[in-house]
Enzyme design. Structure first.
Site, PDB file in Angstrom:
ATOM      1  N   HIS A  64     -64.618  18.283   5.813  1.00  4.64           N
ATOM      2  CA  HIS A  64     -65.530  17.203   4.602  1.00  4.64           C
ATOM      3  C   HIS A  64     -65.828  16.091   4.512  1.00  4.64           C
ATOM      4  O   HIS A  64     -65.467  15.082   6.005  1.00  4.64           O
ATOM      5  CB  HIS A  64     -64.191  17.480   4.048  1.00  4.64           C
ATOM      6  CG  HIS A  64     -63.327  18.268   3.760  1.00  4.64           C
ATOM      7  ND1 HIS A  64     -61.844  18.344   2.929  1.00  4.64           N
ATOM      8  CD2 HIS A  64     -64.082  19.656   2.761  1.00  4.64           C
ATOM      9  CE1 HIS A  64     -61.800  19.827   2.949  1.00  4.64           C
ATOM     10  NE2 HIS A  64     -63.479  20.595   2.032  1.00  4.64           N
ATOM     11  N   ASP A  66     -65.537  13.088   3.674  1.00  2.84           N
ATOM     12  CA  ASP A  66     -64.665  11.442   4.002  1.00  2.84           C
ATOM     13  C   ASP A  66     -64.349  11.756   5.350  1.00  2.84           C
ATOM     14  O   ASP A  66     -63.852  10.386   5.618  1.00  2.84           O
ATOM     15  CB  ASP A  66     -64.081  11.466   2.737  1.00  2.84           C
ATOM     16  CG  ASP A  66     -63.013  12.506   2.621  1.00  2.84           C
ATOM     17  OD1 ASP A  66     -62.913  13.698   3.374  1.00  2.84           O
ATOM     18  OD2 ASP A  66     -61.675  11.695   2.333  1.00  2.84           O
ATOM     19  N   HIS A  67     -64.195  12.809   5.886  1.00  5.11           N
ATOM     20  CA  HIS A  67     -64.183  12.557   7.010  1.00  5.11           C
ATOM     21  C   HIS A  67     -65.272  12.228   8.872  1.00  5.11           C
ATOM     22  O   HIS A  67     -65.133  12.555   9.395  1.00  5.11           O
ATOM     23  CB  HIS A  67     -63.300  13.312   7.627  1.00  5.11           C
ATOM     24  CG  HIS A  67     -62.222  13.308   6.614  1.00  5.11           C
ATOM     25  ND1 HIS A  67     -60.371  12.798   7.851  1.00  5.11           N
ATOM     26  CD2 HIS A  67     -61.262  13.682   5.494  1.00  5.11           C
ATOM     27  CE1 HIS A  67     -60.132  12.561   6.363  1.00  5.11           C
ATOM     28  NE2 HIS A  67     -60.670  12.841   5.248  1.00  5.11           N
ATOM     29  N   ASP A 210     -55.941  15.668   7.134  1.00  7.23           N
ATOM     30  CA  ASP A 210     -56.103  16.230   5.443  1.00  7.23           C
ATOM     31  C   ASP A 210     -55.087  17.349   5.293  1.00  7.23           C
ATOM     32  O   ASP A 210     -55.234  18.605   5.952  1.00  7.23           O
ATOM     33  CB  ASP A 210     -56.750  16.789   4.905  1.00  7.23           C
ATOM     34  CG  ASP A 210     -58.161  15.081   4.355  1.00  7.23           C
ATOM     35  OD1 ASP A 210     -57.234  13.949   4.845  1.00  7.23           O
ATOM     36  OD2 ASP A 210     -58.228  15.377   3.408  1.00  7.23           O
ATOM     37  N   HIS A 269     -55.393   6.817   4.247  1.00 10.67           N
ATOM     38  CA  HIS A 269     -55.809   7.928   3.029  1.00 10.67           C
ATOM     39  C   HIS A 269     -54.993   8.283   2.115  1.00 10.67           C
ATOM     40  O   HIS A 269     -54.955   9.493   1.518  1.00 10.67           O
ATOM     41  CB  HIS A 269     -56.040   9.910   4.028  1.00 10.67           C
ATOM     42  CG  HIS A 269     -56.899  10.592   3.596  1.00 10.67           C
ATOM     43  ND1 HIS A 269     -57.016  11.327   2.505  1.00 10.67           N
ATOM     44  CD2 HIS A 269     -57.963  10.938   4.190  1.00 10.67           C
ATOM     45  CE1 HIS A 269     -57.598  12.540   2.138  1.00 10.67           C
ATOM     46  NE2 HIS A 269     -58.799  12.100   2.909  1.00 10.67           N
TER      47      HIS A 269
HETATM   48 ZN   LIG Z   1     -60.342  13.562   3.454  1.00  8.51          ZN
END
Ligand SMILES: [Zn+2]
Length: 322
Positions: A64, A66-67, A210, A269
């Site tokens: 993903h 955001d990572h 996550d 997070h």
């Molecule tokens: Zn995330």
């Protein structure tokens, strides 16, 4: 071992928080590795003392954005900075496909050795003193947690035996600890090796990606001193949002860490809806997450902020560095 948070927001950055990236620095030297690399991680690095030239490995938890949207920029800047040292990239196969696509379509030139290791359940990597293992998590895409264990051979002097034999502390102690033979003022000769106790001092941190099922980290957390895990929402917000995003609440992670008796828990997070400073009535606060976690967890609890560094010391205790 130092843990520096370069991004602590989930999904999108805020003015106070960038997206996920966590630097882990070995207790020896300036080498470090990065877990996740959200967009603008290299900009965050410019505000720290971490040198991209000393970066040895990047571990990505999942694909993903955001990572991992910060990866191509960081890899390219390493090249521009004249890097020649190898760099290891660990992550799911999709991460490598993504990096290769960017390299190809943007004609990025990487001449330093960039080695990819696909993460699997039986990951067993030795990287500059870290022993790295992994566990598969529960998220919308393949997602992983990493355990980083650092072991050091320690030599301790058997001071109890020395006291028993009537040998008082003196500068000779240091020589004995180095294994030297020494002659005491009373004529006795001692072999330092007889008074040295070898021990293995190991420290471990687990950094999760996550995940909506913290219990999947149970094996990885055995004997670890610190768990770094997402706590995207409070329980109340999680109920409203529903299970589809597959994130954890602060309560879920706190209950798990308490069950496992993990000594220190660092939450990160956070959904951008939680403010570090509440300005208007009705705004949600980071303190809501803290208060919820404290209901279930009695260990050392921290809620990460960008640019904070935590030290895991030789005694296995965690301190926030000023
Ligand atoms: Zn995330």
């Amino acid at each position: 071992m130092n843990i520096t948070f370069l991004g602590t927001s989930s999904g999108a950055p805020t003015r106070q928080r960038n997206v996920s990236a966590t630097a882990i620095q070995s207790g020896r030297g300036k080498d470090w590795l990065l877990v996740d690399c959200g967009e603008a991680t290299q900009h965050q690095l410019l505000r720290t003392r971490l040198s991209p030239q000393k970066l040895r490995a990047i571990l990505i938890t999942h694909v993903h954005g955001d990572h991992c949207y910060g990866l191509p920029g960081l890899l390219a800047s390493c090249q521009l900075g004249g890097r020649t040292e190898p760099l290891t990239l660990v992550g799911p196969a999709a991460v490598w496909a993504y990096v290769q696509a960017v390299i190809e379509h943007t004609e990025m030139r990487i001449t330093y050795p960039l080695e990819f290791v696909e993460v699997t359940d039986d990951l067993n990597l030795e990287l500059f003193g870290f022993h790295i293992t992994s566990a598969s998590l529960s998220h919308r895409v393949a997602c992983w947690a990493y355990r980083l264990e650092e072991s050091q051979q320690q030599v301790r002097l058997d001071t109890a035996r020395l006291a028993e034999e009537g040998i008082a502390p003196s500068p000779l102690y240091r020589r004995l600890q180095q294994g030297e033979r020494v002659v005491l003022p009373d004529g006795r000769e001692l072999n330092g090796a007889d008074y040295c106790i070898q021990s293995q001092d190991s420290r471990a941190v687990v950094v999760g990606g996550d995940n909506d099922r913290p219990e999947l980290l149970a094996d990885l957390c055995q004997g670890a001193q610190v768990l770094v895990h997402e706590a995207t929402y409070t329980d109340a917000v999680l109920q409203r949002v529903g299970p589809e995003p597959q994130h954890s609440s602060a309560a879920q992670v706190a209950r798990f860490a308490q069950d496992q008796q993990v000594p220190a828990l660092i939450l990160t997070h956070f959904s951008p809806r939680y403010r570090s400073e509440v300005r208007r009535e009705g705004e949600l606060s980071i303190d809501d997450l803290r208060a919820e976690a404290l209901q279930y967890y009695a260990g050392a609890l921290y809620l990460a902020e960008d640019f904070e560094t935590y030290t895991l010391d030789r005694q296995g205790e965690v301190h926030l560095v000023d």
